[in-house]
Design a protein around this motif. Structure first.
Motif, mmCIF file in Angstrom:
data_model
loop_
_atom_site.group_PDB
_atom_site.id
_atom_site.type_symbol
_atom_site.label_atom_id
_atom_site.label_comp_id
_atom_site.label_asym_id
_atom_site.label_seq_id
_atom_site.Cartn_x
_atom_site.Cartn_y
_atom_site.Cartn_z
ATOM 1 N N ILE A 47 98.790 -4.169 29.587
ATOM 2 C CA ILE A 47 99.303 -2.731 29.764
ATOM 3 C C ILE A 47 100.569 -3.100 30.713
ATOM 4 O O ILE A 47 101.826 -2.579 30.495
ATOM 5 N N TYR A 48 100.636 -3.975 31.509
ATOM 6 C CA TYR A 48 101.792 -4.382 32.614
ATOM 7 C C TYR A 48 102.793 -4.909 31.711
ATOM 8 O O TYR A 48 103.948 -4.461 31.921
ATOM 9 N N GLN A 49 102.493 -5.721 31.014
ATOM 10 C CA GLN A 49 103.605 -6.468 29.969
ATOM 11 C C GLN A 49 104.487 -5.356 29.016
ATOM 12 O O GLN A 49 105.551 -5.501 28.926
ATOM 13 N N ILE A 50 103.290 -4.503 28.731
ATOM 14 C CA ILE A 50 103.951 -3.528 27.716
ATOM 15 C C ILE A 50 105.125 -2.581 28.351
ATOM 16 O O ILE A 50 106.242 -2.095 28.261
ATOM 17 N N GLN A 51 104.560 -2.228 29.727
ATOM 18 C CA GLN A 51 105.399 -1.400 30.524
ATOM 19 C C GLN A 51 106.467 -2.168 31.111
ATOM 20 O O GLN A 51 107.570 -1.118 31.141
ATOM 21 N N LEU A 52 106.400 -3.361 31.491
ATOM 22 C CA LEU A 52 107.338 -3.983 31.975
ATOM 23 C C LEU A 52 108.675 -4.026 30.982
ATOM 24 O O LEU A 52 109.820 -3.908 31.208
ATOM 25 N N GLU A 53 108.492 -4.552 29.474
ATOM 26 C CA GLU A 53 109.148 -4.392 28.680
ATOM 27 C C GLU A 53 109.758 -3.043 28.433
ATOM 28 O O GLU A 53 111.291 -2.996 28.296
ATOM 29 N N ARG A 54 109.260 -2.049 28.422
ATOM 30 C CA ARG A 54 109.765 -0.570 28.098
ATOM 31 C C ARG A 54 110.601 -0.421 29.112
ATOM 32 O O ARG A 54 111.923 0.028 28.956
ATOM 33 N N PHE A 55 110.459 -0.600 30.575
ATOM 34 C CA PHE A 55 111.363 -0.142 31.685
ATOM 35 C C PHE A 55 112.340 -1.153 31.552
ATOM 36 O O PHE A 55 113.495 -0.639 32.007
ATOM 37 N N THR A 56 112.210 -2.327 31.351
ATOM 38 C CA THR A 56 113.472 -3.201 31.343
ATOM 39 C C THR A 56 114.423 -3.069 30.251
ATOM 40 O O THR A 56 115.726 -2.912 30.533
ATOM 41 N N THR A 57 113.788 -2.713 29.040
ATOM 42 C CA THR A 57 114.608 -2.432 27.915
ATOM 43 C C THR A 57 115.475 -0.968 28.305
ATOM 44 O O THR A 57 116.391 -0.948 27.894
ATOM 45 N N VAL A 58 114.625 -0.100 28.716
ATOM 46 C CA VAL A 58 115.456 1.344 28.814
ATOM 47 C C VAL A 58 116.292 1.216 29.947
ATOM 48 O O VAL A 58 117.381 1.995 29.826
ATOM 49 N N GLN A 59 116.210 0.395 30.998
ATOM 50 C CA GLN A 59 117.198 0.194 31.996
ATOM 51 C C GLN A 59 118.569 -0.408 31.418
ATOM 52 O O GLN A 59 119.588 0.135 31.637
ATOM 53 N N ALA A 60 118.264 -1.432 30.585
ATOM 54 C CA ALA A 60 119.451 -2.009 30.028
ATOM 55 C C ALA A 60 120.148 -1.023 29.090
ATOM 56 O O ALA A 60 121.417 -1.003 29.103
ATOM 57 N N TRP A 61 119.417 -0.204 28.205
ATOM 58 C CA TRP A 61 119.989 0.801 27.424
ATOM 59 C C TRP A 61 120.732 1.938 28.282
ATOM 60 O O TRP A 61 121.838 2.410 27.643
ATOM 61 N N ARG A 62 120.291 2.337 29.509
ATOM 62 C CA ARG A 62 121.100 3.303 30.331
ATOM 63 C C ARG A 62 122.374 2.593 30.613
ATOM 64 O O ARG A 62 123.318 3.494 30.699
ATOM 65 N N LYS A 63 122.829 1.459 30.708
ATOM 66 C CA LYS A 63 123.936 0.881 31.166
ATOM 67 C C LYS A 63 124.714 0.917 29.687
ATOM 68 O O LYS A 63 126.007 1.266 29.644
ATOM 69 N N GLU A 64 124.178 0.453 28.761
ATOM 70 C CA GLU A 64 124.721 0.115 27.363
ATOM 71 C C GLU A 64 125.282 1.462 26.823
ATOM 72 O O GLU A 64 126.408 1.500 26.298
ATOM 73 N N TYR A 65 124.266 2.514 26.659
ATOM 74 C CA TYR A 65 124.790 3.800 26.164
ATOM 75 C C TYR A 65 125.107 4.724 27.164
ATOM 76 O O TYR A 65 124.651 6.056 26.966
ATOM 77 N N ALA A 66 125.409 4.409 28.287
ATOM 78 C CA ALA A 66 125.969 5.502 29.407
ATOM 79 C C ALA A 66 126.674 6.626 28.791
ATOM 80 O O ALA A 66 126.790 7.741 29.227
ATOM 81 N N ASP A 67 127.788 6.260 27.854
ATOM 82 C CA ASP A 67 128.552 7.315 27.277
ATOM 83 C C ASP A 67 128.031 7.972 25.943
ATOM 84 O O ASP A 67 128.809 8.641 25.314
ATOM 85 N N ASP A 68 126.877 7.622 25.616
ATOM 86 C CA ASP A 68 126.244 7.898 24.239
ATOM 87 C C ASP A 68 124.956 8.544 24.343
ATOM 88 O O ASP A 68 123.865 7.934 24.162
ATOM 89 N N GLN A 69 124.650 9.600 25.034
ATOM 90 C CA GLN A 69 123.391 10.075 25.214
ATOM 91 C C GLN A 69 122.456 10.238 24.127
ATOM 92 O O GLN A 69 121.297 10.167 24.262
ATOM 93 N N GLU A 70 122.884 10.545 22.954
ATOM 94 C CA GLU A 70 122.256 10.931 21.846
ATOM 95 C C GLU A 70 121.512 9.585 21.451
ATOM 96 O O GLU A 70 120.574 9.566 20.930
#
Length: 106
Positions: A47-70
């Motif tokens: 569960i920890y590994q799944i959640q870690l991947e989730r939060f790490t990936t989403v954090q990177a996406w927030r930076k990458e897609y900061a101008d593209d909320q959709e």
């Protein structure tokens, strides 16, 4: 002027430190699920590994897609489905239902 720059730098530092780290968020969820659902060590680690991947990936996406909320929202929906299925594979239907009930009550 130096005082103003110092104050701005101080607030920026405090705001960056206030954001929870993916590791802490993942551990919090894993610990809570372990307590509520009596998970084994292996299940808790998974569960920890799944959640870690989730939060790490989403954090990177927030930076990458900061101008593209959709696009960000769509990617987060896809990640949510992936995480749901991975957790379901570990917990099974019964414990997943118990977790859902627990979360809706808290």
């Amino acid at each position: 002027m130096r005082h103003l720059l110092f104050i701005i730098a101080l607030f920026m530092t405090l705001s960056l430190n206030a954001q929870p780290k993916p590791e802490k968020k993942a551990q919090k969820i894993a610990d809570e699920m372990t307590e509520v659902l009596s998970l084994s060590k292996e299940e808790s680690k998974a569960i920890y590994q799944i959640q870690l991947e989730r939060f790490t990936t989403v954090q990177a996406w927030r930076k990458e897609y900061a101008d593209d909320q959709e696009t960000l929202k769509e990617k987060q929906r896809e990640m949510g489905k992936k995480v749901f299925n991975q957790v379901k594979d570990i917990l099974g239907k019964e414990r997943q239902q118990k977790w859902k009930e627990y979360k809706s009550n808290n």
